[in-house]
Design an enzyme around this catalytic site. Sequence first.
Site, short mmCIF file in Angstrom:
data_model
loop_
_atom_site.label_atom_id
_atom_site.label_comp_id
_atom_site.label_asym_id
_atom_site.label_seq_id
_atom_site.Cartn_x
_atom_site.Cartn_y
_atom_site.Cartn_z
N GLU A 153 0.78 -0.87 0.41
CA GLU A 153 0.23 0.14 0.36
C GLU A 153 0.75 1.19 -0.22
O GLU A 153 0.74 1.87 0.68
CB GLU A 153 -0.67 -0.40 1.60
CG GLU A 153 -1.98 -1.05 0.89
CD GLU A 153 -2.38 -1.45 2.52
OE1 GLU A 153 -2.55 -0.43 3.27
OE2 GLU A 153 -3.57 -2.35 2.64
N GLU A 258 -6.25 -10.82 -1.15
CA GLU A 258 -6.96 -10.59 -0.18
C GLU A 258 -8.58 -10.77 -0.41
O GLU A 258 -9.74 -10.15 -0.17
CB GLU A 258 -6.32 -10.06 0.88
CG GLU A 258 -4.71 -8.88 0.49
CD GLU A 258 -5.18 -8.00 1.59
OE1 GLU A 258 -5.95 -7.38 2.32
OE2 GLU A 258 -3.92 -8.27 2.05
O1 G3I Z 1 -5.45 -8.30 18.76
C1 G3I Z 1 -6.65 -7.01 19.27
C2 G3I Z 1 -7.10 -7.87 20.76
O2 G3I Z 1 -6.18 -7.80 21.31
C3 G3I Z 1 -8.32 -6.41 20.71
O3 G3I Z 1 -8.97 -7.54 22.49
C4 G3I Z 1 -8.89 -6.30 19.64
C5 G3I Z 1 -9.95 -4.94 19.91
O4 G3I Z 1 -10.75 -4.41 18.42
O5 G3I Z 1 -7.96 -5.97 18.63
C6 G3I Z 1 -7.06 -6.05 18.75
O6 G3I Z 1 -6.94 -6.25 17.34
C7 G3I Z 1 -6.94 -5.98 16.23
C8 G3I Z 1 -6.29 -6.94 14.55
O7 G3I Z 1 -6.95 -6.45 13.60
C9 G3I Z 1 -6.45 -8.33 14.71
O8 G3I Z 1 -7.55 -8.82 15.22
C10 G3I Z 1 -7.08 -4.86 15.42
O9 G3I Z 1 -8.07 -3.88 16.61
C11 G3I Z 1 -7.65 -4.30 13.84
O10 G3I Z 1 -7.20 -3.11 13.67
C12 G3I Z 1 -6.86 -5.83 13.83
O11 G3I Z 1 -7.60 -4.99 12.01
C13 G3I Z 1 -7.02 -5.72 11.19
C14 G3I Z 1 -6.70 -4.77 9.82
O12 G3I Z 1 -5.72 -5.56 8.51
C15 G3I Z 1 -5.56 -3.37 10.86
O13 G3I Z 1 -5.01 -2.65 9.25
C16 G3I Z 1 -7.31 -6.62 10.48
O14 G3I Z 1 -7.65 -7.95 11.45
C17 G3I Z 1 -7.04 -7.56 8.64
O15 G3I Z 1 -7.52 -8.42 8.45
C18 G3I Z 1 -6.11 -6.19 8.16
O16 G3I Z 1 -5.22 -6.72 7.13
C19 G3I Z 1 -5.46 -5.18 5.66
C20 G3I Z 1 -4.34 -6.22 5.05
O17 G3I Z 1 -3.05 -6.40 6.37
C21 G3I Z 1 -3.52 -5.41 4.51
N1 G3I Z 1 -4.67 -4.69 3.75
C22 G3I Z 1 -5.78 -4.47 3.98
C23 G3I Z 1 -6.25 -5.54 5.18
C24 G3I Z 1 -7.77 -5.36 5.55
O18 G3I Z 1 -7.71 -3.64 6.37
#
Ligand code: G3I
Length: 369
Positions: A153, A258
């Site tokens: 990105e 993805e």
């Molecule tokens: O691990 C913590 C957990 O301890 C906590 O209780 C919870 C509360 O919200 O959050 C958890 O972390 C989250 C993490 O995912 C694991 O589930 C984060 O808040 C959340 O922001 C994070 O989101 C991820 C996101 O990337 C972050 O930018 C998504 O799972 C993941 O699917 C997403 O993937 C991205 C790719 O890497 C790049 N392309 C876009 C794609 C979608 O956004």
Amino acid sequence: MKFINPYFIAVTTLLAVSCTSQKETSSLKDVYKDDFYIGTALSADQIEEKDAKEDSLICKEFNAITAENIMKSMFIHPQKDKYDFALADKFVAFGEKNKMFIHGHTLIWHSQLAPWMEKIKDSTEMKAFMKDHITTIVTKYKGRINSWDVVNEALNEDGTLRKSVFLNTLGERYLVDAYKLAAAADPKVDLYYNDYNLEDTAKREGVIRLVKKIKAAGGKIDGIGSQAHWKLNSPSIEEIEKSILAYSALGVKVAFTELDITVLPNPWDLKGADVNQNFENNAKMNPYPKSLPDSVQNKLAQRYAAIFKLFLKHKDKISRVTFWGVHDGQSWLNDWPIKGRTNYPLLFDAKLQPKKAYNSVMEIKAVKE
Ligand code: G3I
């Protein structure tokens, strides 16, 4: 001769069934085995094999894996002098055990950075960080990880370079440096550029410029990953096809890295919608909290069918199609762009049952290509 109870044999055989020894009925990975890898993103719990049913579905249907979060820099390199490879080791071991294609996600990304990385101030510090970060991680899994998202990105929607701590400290050269460092650490691993909205004209042109620049400066880049976070009606099949053709004309592989298709309304699509307004618990924005109506199931199935038909048409150019998650229940789209909705973007529902969309992707292969 000692008598062996046949019931005992049956039970022990059942217990010994592992991912690789499962007697397969037809599955995505089998049906598409001569075309491209069929991958999925794994959550931390899935990497740790916490749910046997999910584990067995992953093994049955997919032959490629990406870690959804745990290889991002905030997790794998939380402090300047500290790496944490515990989950990444398990992820790679899971792929090896099950003879899967293993994709690394991601080395250089402006998001999910460890706080200390955000504070890197100048080019000297940034050069040292990139050398240490990329070399350490790629070398650690040399010969075991099959491909890497080296840069993720880096582009704005208009195809210009996104402002980030990397661009701010090093300028454009950070891109070439990243690919050179990754290739030096593992000359055989495939190196990808990964981004979203790569079917939009301006961004497509931006990617083409970026790949040409990296190549012209002596960097090694082997593929373009289109994230493919798509909607029911966009991007059009024509735009997706234009991108496949344009990217493969650069002499690189094309992967869909993805893939998911949202079925929910998008606040940004609403005329005059204020994206800062609170949409949580708004029934209009979360129309299917219990189940997806048949009419929408059908639309999703048709959309997936059209997409896979196109993928098959260009299978000579496509290396891998990875879904962003195993089942609807784990999808990031339940929490973005509005938290706490119920979305249905994948081929398996939250109970791990195949949806109509699964059948349509399977049936496409039964139709003569
Ligand atoms: O691990 C913590 C957990 O301890 C906590 O209780 C919870 C509360 O919200 O959050 C958890 O972390 C989250 C993490 O995912 C694991 O589930 C984060 O808040 C959340 O922001 C994070 O989101 C991820 C996101 O990337 C972050 O930018 C998504 O799972 C993941 O699917 C997403 O993937 C991205 C790719 O890497 C790049 N392309 C876009 C794609 C979608 O956004």
